[in-house]
Motif scaffolding. Structure first.
Motif, PDB file in Angstrom:
ATOM      1  N   GLY A 110       0.788  -1.225   0.000  1.00  0.00           N
ATOM      2  CA  GLY A 110       0.000   0.000   0.000  1.00  0.00           C
ATOM      3  C   GLY A 110       0.815   1.268   0.000  1.00  0.00           C
ATOM      4  N   VAL A 111       2.062   1.176  -0.476  1.00  0.00           N
ATOM      5  CA  VAL A 111       2.891   2.377  -0.602  1.00  0.00           C
ATOM      6  C   VAL A 111       2.264   3.303  -1.641  1.00  0.00           C
ATOM      7  CG1 VAL A 111       5.179   3.229  -1.274  1.00  0.00           C
ATOM      8  CG2 VAL A 111       4.976   1.127   0.071  1.00  0.00           C
ATOM      9  N   ARG A 112       2.291   4.590  -1.373  1.00  0.00           N
ATOM     10  CA  ARG A 112       1.640   5.544  -2.277  1.00  0.00           C
ATOM     11  C   ARG A 112       2.512   5.946  -3.444  1.00  0.00           C
ATOM     12  NH1 ARG A 112       1.992  10.877  -2.746  1.00  0.00           N
ATOM     13  NH2 ARG A 112       3.287  11.025  -0.879  1.00  0.00           N
ATOM     14  N   LYS A 113       3.824   6.039  -3.239  1.00  0.00           N
ATOM     15  CA  LYS A 113       4.681   6.657  -4.246  1.00  0.00           C
ATOM     16  C   LYS A 113       6.053   5.997  -4.297  1.00  0.00           C
ATOM     17  CE  LYS A 113       6.223  11.331  -5.524  1.00  0.00           C
ATOM     18  NZ  LYS A 113       6.081  12.758  -5.157  1.00  0.00           N
ATOM     19  N   LEU A 114       6.591   5.891  -5.523  1.00  0.00           N
ATOM     20  CA  LEU A 114       7.939   5.376  -5.731  1.00  0.00           C
ATOM     21  C   LEU A 114       8.787   6.440  -6.416  1.00  0.00           C
ATOM     22  CD1 LEU A 114       7.152   1.814  -7.167  1.00  0.00           C
ATOM     23  CD2 LEU A 114       7.750   2.415  -4.801  1.00  0.00           C
ATOM     24  N   VAL A 115      10.036   6.551  -5.968  1.00  0.00           N
ATOM     25  CA  VAL A 115      11.020   7.406  -6.630  1.00  0.00           C
ATOM     26  C   VAL A 115      12.195   6.504  -6.977  1.00  0.00           C
ATOM     27  CG1 VAL A 115      12.547   9.394  -6.442  1.00  0.00           C
ATOM     28  CG2 VAL A 115      10.284   9.453  -5.372  1.00  0.00           C
ATOM     29  N   TYR A 116      12.457   6.363  -8.277  1.00  0.00           N
ATOM     30  CA  TYR A 116      13.502   5.436  -8.720  1.00  0.00           C
ATOM     31  C   TYR A 116      14.717   6.191  -9.228  1.00  0.00           C
ATOM     32  CZ  TYR A 116      16.079   2.033 -11.452  1.00  0.00           C
ATOM     33  OH  TYR A 116      17.089   1.266 -11.949  1.00  0.00           O
TER      34      TYR A 116
ATOM     35  N   GLY B 109       1.553   1.257 -11.368  1.00  0.00           N
ATOM     36  CA  GLY B 109       0.289   1.940 -11.117  1.00  0.00           C
ATOM     37  C   GLY B 109       0.350   2.935  -9.977  1.00  0.00           C
ATOM     38  N   LEU B 110       1.503   3.029  -9.304  1.00  0.00           N
ATOM     39  CA  LEU B 110       1.665   3.980  -8.199  1.00  0.00           C
ATOM     40  C   LEU B 110       2.135   5.329  -8.727  1.00  0.00           C
ATOM     41  CD1 LEU B 110       3.569   1.680  -5.658  1.00  0.00           C
ATOM     42  CD2 LEU B 110       1.103   2.047  -5.855  1.00  0.00           C
ATOM     43  N   ASP B 111       1.910   6.368  -7.940  1.00  0.00           N
ATOM     44  CA  ASP B 111       2.557   7.636  -8.235  1.00  0.00           C
ATOM     45  C   ASP B 111       4.063   7.394  -8.267  1.00  0.00           C
ATOM     46  OD1 ASP B 111       0.133   8.924  -8.208  1.00  0.00           O
ATOM     47  OD2 ASP B 111       0.339   9.690  -6.163  1.00  0.00           O
ATOM     48  N   HIS B 112       4.745   8.035  -9.197  1.00  0.00           N
ATOM     49  CA  HIS B 112       6.173   7.755  -9.288  1.00  0.00           C
ATOM     50  C   HIS B 112       6.923   8.923  -9.909  1.00  0.00           C
ATOM     51  CE1 HIS B 112       4.689   6.629 -13.312  1.00  0.00           C
ATOM     52  NE2 HIS B 112       5.885   7.062 -13.722  1.00  0.00           N
ATOM     53  N   VAL B 113       8.204   8.962  -9.622  1.00  0.00           N
ATOM     54  CA  VAL B 113       9.151   9.875 -10.264  1.00  0.00           C
ATOM     55  C   VAL B 113      10.388   9.046 -10.598  1.00  0.00           C
ATOM     56  CG1 VAL B 113      10.449  12.029 -10.125  1.00  0.00           C
ATOM     57  CG2 VAL B 113       8.339  11.761  -8.791  1.00  0.00           C
ATOM     58  N   ILE B 114      10.893   9.205 -11.805  1.00  0.00           N
ATOM     59  CA  ILE B 114      12.136   8.552 -12.206  1.00  0.00           C
ATOM     60  C   ILE B 114      13.183   9.636 -12.395  1.00  0.00           C
ATOM     61  CG2 ILE B 114      13.291   7.254 -14.035  1.00  0.00           C
ATOM     62  CD1 ILE B 114      10.545   5.836 -14.457  1.00  0.00           C
ATOM     63  N   ILE B 115      14.307   9.471 -11.734  1.00  0.00           N
ATOM     64  CA  ILE B 115      15.387  10.458 -11.804  1.00  0.00           C
ATOM     65  C   ILE B 115      16.625   9.781 -12.384  1.00  0.00           C
ATOM     66  CG2 ILE B 115      16.898  11.993 -10.475  1.00  0.00           C
ATOM     67  CD1 ILE B 115      14.562  12.431  -8.560  1.00  0.00           C
TER      68      ILE B 115
END
Length: 303
Positions: free
Chosen positions: A107-113, A142-148
């Motif tokens: 149930g994590v809301r957001k991923l930052v990779y 399907g989660l909110d995410h940001v890729i850096i």
């Protein structure tokens, strides 16, 4: 107070992210294979046990986590050790996919990779291909995410640029440069990258985007050496060692115990890595990375 898990939080990049999140008031947890050893680092974070190569326990490690920063690397990076499961495909690609699946389950809301400039699932080079596949796993979660996608990252605790500094200090008259020194990069200070990553994690300005991150200087590897020499107040002639010769030595080293060097690792450290940071600067106005000479001078002594 948001709770953020940093996978890879004991590494060079991860430690900077942990400290940056703590300064911003977040509650931080570090995912690590060895919590007791990680605790000795003195990071302002809880240490929770988990191994991306054994995904069964990852979801429980992510319990009550709001966001997760995925920045895992294998020991000895970038020299792979396939017999030990230390490869780009095993850790970067499959490990990140396992983390993304566990995040959905928990149930994590957001991923930052944390990816890298040049990531491409169709690339012939393992590190670009693995990063590209990892990006796809994050997007498909399907989660909110940001890729850096950072360029070459340096700072007081790094093992790359500081090796240049050690060579300049330790070898008189010449600096041994792998290859022709023409590879172009945009070096970024680890604290500047951490500012971007922490802002993207705790805010929404980067949601759904892939942001490249580099410093303001587009420089060759020879330029990096010259900048370091200027900061140190030393002068050395740059002696270029042919890549073919270095790869021959690396092939021999790859047969020895331990992850010393490999031909692929030679390609890794001499490749281009120019980041286009325009989108990151537009979406995150506080992201203003410092020049290489400035960043080096802040922690490199002339002694």
């Amino acid at each position: 107070m948001p709770r953020v898990l940093v996978a890879g939080g004991t590494g060079f990049l991860g430690r900077a992210f942990v400290r940056g999140l703590h300064r911003r008031g977040a509650q931080v947890a570090v995912l690590t294979r060895n919590p007791a050893r990680a605790a000795r680092l003195g990071l302002p974070a809880e240490c929770v046990e988990g191994d991306v190569r054994r995904p069964g326990g990852l979801a429980s490690a992510m319990h009550a986590v709001d966001a997760a920063i995925l920045s895992v690397q294998f020991p000895g990076y970038p020299v792979e050790a396939p017999a030990l499961g230390r490869t780009f495909m095993e850790v970067d690609a499959r490990g990140t996919a396992a983390l993304a699946e566990a995040a959905v389950e928990a149930g994590v809301r957001k991923l930052v990779y944390l990816s890298g400039v040049g990531a491409d699932p169709g690339s012939a080079r393992a590190w670009y291909r693995a990063k590209g596949l990892a990006e796809a796993s994050v997007r498909d979660s399907g989660l909110d995410h940001v890729i850096i996608r950072p360029s070459w990252v340096y700072g007081p605790e790094d093992r790359s640029l500081n090796r240049f500094v050690a060579l300049i200090r330790g070898i008189p008259f010449v600096f041994p440069q792998l290859g022709d020194g023409a590879g172009r990069i945009t070096p970024i200070h680890v604290d500047d990258l951490a500012d971007l990553v922490c802002g993207a994690t705790l805010g929404s300005a980067g949601d759904g985007l892939t942001l490249e991150a580099g410093g303001p200087d587009v420089v060759s590897l020879d330029d990096v050496v010259r900048t370091a020499m200027a900061v140190l107040g030393r002068r050395r002639m740059i002696l270029h060692i042919p890549v073919g010769l270095v790869k021959l030595a690396a092939a021999c080293a790859a047969l020895l115990p331990g992850q010393i060097l490999s031909p692929d690792a030679v390609d890794f450290v001499t490749q281009d890595g120019v980041a286009d940071s325009d989108l990151a600067r537009r979406r995150c106005p506080a992201f203003r990375p410092r020049a290489l000479a400035t960043g080096l001078a802040e922690y490199v002594s002339r002694a």
